[in-house]
Design an enzyme around this catalytic site. Structure first.
Site, mmCIF file in Angstrom:
data_model
loop_
_atom_site.group_PDB
_atom_site.id
_atom_site.type_symbol
_atom_site.label_atom_id
_atom_site.label_comp_id
_atom_site.label_asym_id
_atom_site.label_seq_id
_atom_site.Cartn_x
_atom_site.Cartn_y
_atom_site.Cartn_z
ATOM 1 N N ARG A 113 0.808 -1.221 0.000
ATOM 2 C CA ARG A 113 0.000 0.000 0.000
ATOM 3 C C ARG A 113 0.846 1.278 0.000
ATOM 4 O O ARG A 113 0.473 2.267 -0.601
ATOM 5 C CB ARG A 113 -0.892 -0.009 1.239
ATOM 6 C CG ARG A 113 -2.348 0.154 0.894
ATOM 7 C CD ARG A 113 -3.193 0.077 2.109
ATOM 8 N NE ARG A 113 -2.501 -0.700 3.170
ATOM 9 C CZ ARG A 113 -3.092 -1.155 4.267
ATOM 10 N NH1 ARG A 113 -4.356 -0.936 4.449
ATOM 11 N NH2 ARG A 113 -2.438 -1.823 5.178
ATOM 12 N N ASP A 148 -0.122 -22.557 16.103
ATOM 13 C CA ASP A 148 1.061 -21.815 15.658
ATOM 14 C C ASP A 148 2.232 -22.745 15.311
ATOM 15 O O ASP A 148 2.993 -22.464 14.392
ATOM 16 C CB ASP A 148 1.485 -20.835 16.770
ATOM 17 C CG ASP A 148 2.646 -19.941 16.349
ATOM 18 O OD1 ASP A 148 2.538 -19.311 15.287
ATOM 19 O OD2 ASP A 148 3.654 -19.883 17.081
ATOM 20 N N LYS A 151 14.678 -25.475 6.432
ATOM 21 C CA LYS A 151 15.868 -25.525 7.292
ATOM 22 C C LYS A 151 16.767 -26.674 6.840
ATOM 23 O O LYS A 151 16.294 -27.781 6.615
ATOM 24 C CB LYS A 151 15.458 -25.737 8.757
ATOM 25 C CG LYS A 151 14.813 -24.508 9.385
ATOM 26 C CD LYS A 151 14.433 -24.790 10.831
ATOM 27 C CE LYS A 151 13.584 -23.685 11.408
ATOM 28 N NZ LYS A 151 14.324 -22.562 11.984
ATOM 29 N N HIS A 183 4.672 -26.840 11.765
ATOM 30 C CA HIS A 183 6.094 -27.201 11.858
ATOM 31 C C HIS A 183 6.328 -28.579 12.488
ATOM 32 O O HIS A 183 7.078 -29.398 11.971
ATOM 33 C CB HIS A 183 6.860 -26.163 12.682
ATOM 34 C CG HIS A 183 6.667 -24.748 12.206
ATOM 35 N ND1 HIS A 183 6.561 -24.424 10.877
ATOM 36 C CD2 HIS A 183 6.565 -23.577 12.884
ATOM 37 C CE1 HIS A 183 6.411 -23.104 10.761
ATOM 38 N NE2 HIS A 183 6.399 -22.569 11.961
ATOM 39 N N ASP A 200 6.072 -23.787 4.650
ATOM 40 C CA ASP A 200 6.309 -24.070 6.058
ATOM 41 C C ASP A 200 7.808 -23.908 6.208
ATOM 42 O O ASP A 200 8.575 -24.739 5.709
ATOM 43 C CB ASP A 200 5.894 -25.498 6.416
ATOM 44 C CG ASP A 200 6.070 -25.753 7.909
ATOM 45 O OD1 ASP A 200 7.164 -25.474 8.424
ATOM 46 O OD2 ASP A 200 5.122 -26.208 8.565
ATOM 47 N N HIS A 201 8.239 -22.831 6.845
ATOM 48 C CA HIS A 201 9.671 -22.518 6.760
ATOM 49 C C HIS A 201 10.553 -23.594 7.403
ATOM 50 O O HIS A 201 11.729 -23.682 7.119
ATOM 51 C CB HIS A 201 9.984 -21.108 7.280
ATOM 52 C CG HIS A 201 10.078 -21.001 8.772
ATOM 53 N ND1 HIS A 201 8.973 -20.917 9.586
ATOM 54 C CD2 HIS A 201 11.144 -20.957 9.603
ATOM 55 C CE1 HIS A 201 9.364 -20.820 10.842
ATOM 56 N NE2 HIS A 201 10.678 -20.844 10.889
HETATM 57 C C1 BG6 Z 1 6.776 -19.337 13.505
HETATM 58 C C2 BG6 Z 1 5.855 -19.154 14.673
HETATM 59 O O1 BG6 Z 1 6.114 -19.979 12.449
HETATM 60 O O2 BG6 Z 1 7.894 -20.099 13.904
HETATM 61 C C3 BG6 Z 1 6.590 -18.477 15.822
HETATM 62 O O3 BG6 Z 1 4.742 -18.367 14.289
HETATM 63 C C4 BG6 Z 1 7.842 -19.237 16.160
HETATM 64 O O4 BG6 Z 1 5.753 -18.379 16.954
HETATM 65 C C5 BG6 Z 1 8.677 -19.494 14.915
HETATM 66 O O5 BG6 Z 1 8.585 -18.459 17.082
HETATM 67 C C6 BG6 Z 1 9.856 -20.406 15.221
HETATM 68 O O6 BG6 Z 1 10.695 -20.452 14.101
HETATM 69 P P1 BG6 Z 1 12.249 -20.687 14.238
HETATM 70 O O7 BG6 Z 1 12.730 -20.714 12.831
HETATM 71 O O8 BG6 Z 1 12.787 -19.531 15.045
HETATM 72 O O9 BG6 Z 1 12.409 -21.996 14.954
#
Ligand code: BG6
Length: 482
Positions: free
Chosen positions: A50, A234, A181, A239, A176-177
């Site tokens: 925006r 969360d 890793k 994860h 999903d990050h």
């Molecule tokens: C995120 C969550 O997806 O992952 C957070 O929303 C969490 O609450 C985080 O702190 C943890 O990620 P990492 O990479 O620091 O283990």
């Protein structure tokens, strides 16, 4: 020296390009890939949001984000100014008409187009729709969406349906990050690249599995979001579920996206429902280093959990009878993510009873200090008879690979380049996300029906006492969080 996989040139549009995720992860990650030589000639990264930036204004924003979030050793003046030449900006009205024709004009023919929706899920639909209506998205486009992907099965199905109106499944990249890793990917390498582990990887030899993701941080400024989700939504639904899948799935026949995702899906679908006595929820109290959860979340009556421990079980041939314990929480004693595979004792002890002896444990440390540790039994040195002790076979990946750990790429670097390469292996498929919610929903519904309150715990502890009981009752114990 890490190998760089070449990618074709691309136009990447980041919706929410001025947001927190873009600033902390996406833009710094792209710069580091540029530095590594992976961003090809002519690639363009377009911020769309925006704010009324022009290209130069956004370039300053990007250069500040690099200054703040890229390791100093990687901040190279010449490289940064070269990188900034790829950066563009289009002010856009996600829910209206403003900016769309400008964005359309910027897109080049015959170039990979990727759209990263780093925005709240309520904008997924309107953005996807406008991308199509303005002819910006085509059959070769890719769309990337962030978590949270819904807050229950119903909303996740709705999001899938909205995306499906404009994109095919093979164009949708659900992030999903954790899957980006390095050490999480290593789980697959360790399991399927060695002959050593797989023959023992079943309920005949594995007593139980523990997965811990402990954080020291609290919810901080994210209380508004977090209070509506809690640790189950969360962390566990996404994860931890992914970690569980990778540790428990059958060997896929190839490392192709659907071969891997089919196997993960089977694990999720085979998960038993979790009963109320198998769950412990917690909420941190005030401590020396910070306010209580309720103060941080600005909700004095909050029943959201900042900690959860649970026991689950996979009803299939391989895992029947092996409990799996998951635990995650904020403001705990240490930041540590690890998976421990605890093996059974040998069937018969030729050395007679050995008091207090514990069996083999394989620990895969995901972060920090990534590595593996195998606890093995040896003879206690000296003339004292045949007494057994346990020693660790310990390997830090950084040490083994001769680097200082700085070379481990951030998850986002890997994932964004996979989008450009068109590789979905490390992204969640729609049915996977839905299956994960289908398992999660009744667990949450049951504690909501009971008006269950989370147990208070002290910051810097290992969570509520009751979570220790969860294992004690089964004659087991958690590994220490340290
Ligand atoms: C995120 C969550 O997806 O992952 C957070 O929303 C969490 O609450 C985080 O702190 C943890 O990620 P990492 O990479 O620091 O283990």
């Amino acid at each position: 020296v890490s190998r760089v996989i070449p990618v074709d040139t691309f136009d990447l549009v980041i919706f929410g390009g001025t947001g927190d995720l873009a600033r902390r992860k996406i833009l710094p990650g792209l710069y580091v890939r540029f530095l590594a030589g992976q961003i090809p000639e002519g690639a363009r990264i377009v911020g769309a949001a925006r704010s009324e930036f022009d290209d130069d204004g956004y370039r300053s924003f990007v250069s500040e984000s690099i200054a703040e979030f890229v390791a100093k050793s990687k901040q190279d003046k010449t490289a940064i100014s070269e990188f900034l030449k790829c950066i563009h900006y289009v002010p856009i009205d996600a829910l209206g008409k403003g900016g769309w024709p400008d964005l359309a004009k910027l897109m080049r023919l015959d170039t990979i187009r990727a759209f990263y929706l780093s925005v709240g899920p309520r904008l997924f639909g309107p953005l996807a729709e406008r991308l199509h209506a303005h002819g910006i998205a085509n059959d070769k486009s890719r769309i990337v969406v962030e978590k949270p992907f819904g807050r229950d099965l119903k909303s996740a199905c709705a999001l899938n349906a909205v995306l499906a109106e404009s994109f095919e499944e093979h164009q949708i990249y659900r992030i999903d990050h954790y899957l980006g890793k390095e050490t999480v990917q290593n789980l697959m390498a360790v399991r399927f690249g060695n002959i050593l582990f797989e023959p023992l990887w079943n309920s005949q030899y594995v007593d139980h599995i523990q997965i811990t993701v402990a954080e020291t941080v609290g919810v901080g400024g994210r209380g508004g979001y977090y209070d509506k989700s809690g640790a189950m939504r969360d962390m566990v639904q996404n994860h931890m579920m992914q970690l569980l899948c990778l540790i428990a799935m059958e060997p896929p026949s190839t490392f192709e996206p659907d071969a891997v995702r089919d196997e993960k899906l089977k694990v999720i679908r085979a998960l038993d429902p979790v009963e109320s006595h198998e769950i412990v929820r917690g909420q941190y109290l005030e401590g020396e280093n910070g306010a209580s959860y309720q103060i941080e979340a600005e909700n004095p009556d909050s029943h959201a959990e900042s900690f959860i421990a649970l026991r689950t079980h996979i009803s299939n041939w391989r895992w029947n009878g092996t409990p799996i314990y998951l635990r995650t929480g904020k403001r705990l004693r240490a930041r540590v993510s690890e998976i421990a595979v605890v093996f059974k004792d040998p069937p018969h002890s030729i050395f007679g009873p050995q008091e207090g002896r514990r069996g083999n444990v394989l620990v895969i440390r995901l972060q920090p200090d990534e590595g593996m540790n195998l606890r093995v039994t040896i003879k206690e040195p000296g003339p004292g008879g045949m007494r057994l002790i346990e020693v660790p076979l310990d390997m830090s990946f950084a040490e083994a690979l001769g680097n200082d750990g700085d070379d481990i790429p951030d998850a986002y670097e890997r994932l964004i380049m996979d989008v450009i390469r068109g590789n979905q292996t490390l992204f969640m498929r729609g049915d996977e996300v839905e299956a994960a919610w289908a398992w999660t929903d009744p667990i949450i519904a049951a504690w909501e029906d009971r008006h269950d309150k989370p147990k208070p715990y002290d910051p810097g502890s290992s969570g509520p006492e009751d979570s220790l009981m969860l294992l004690h009752r089964d004659g087991r114990r958690w590994r220490e969080i340290r």
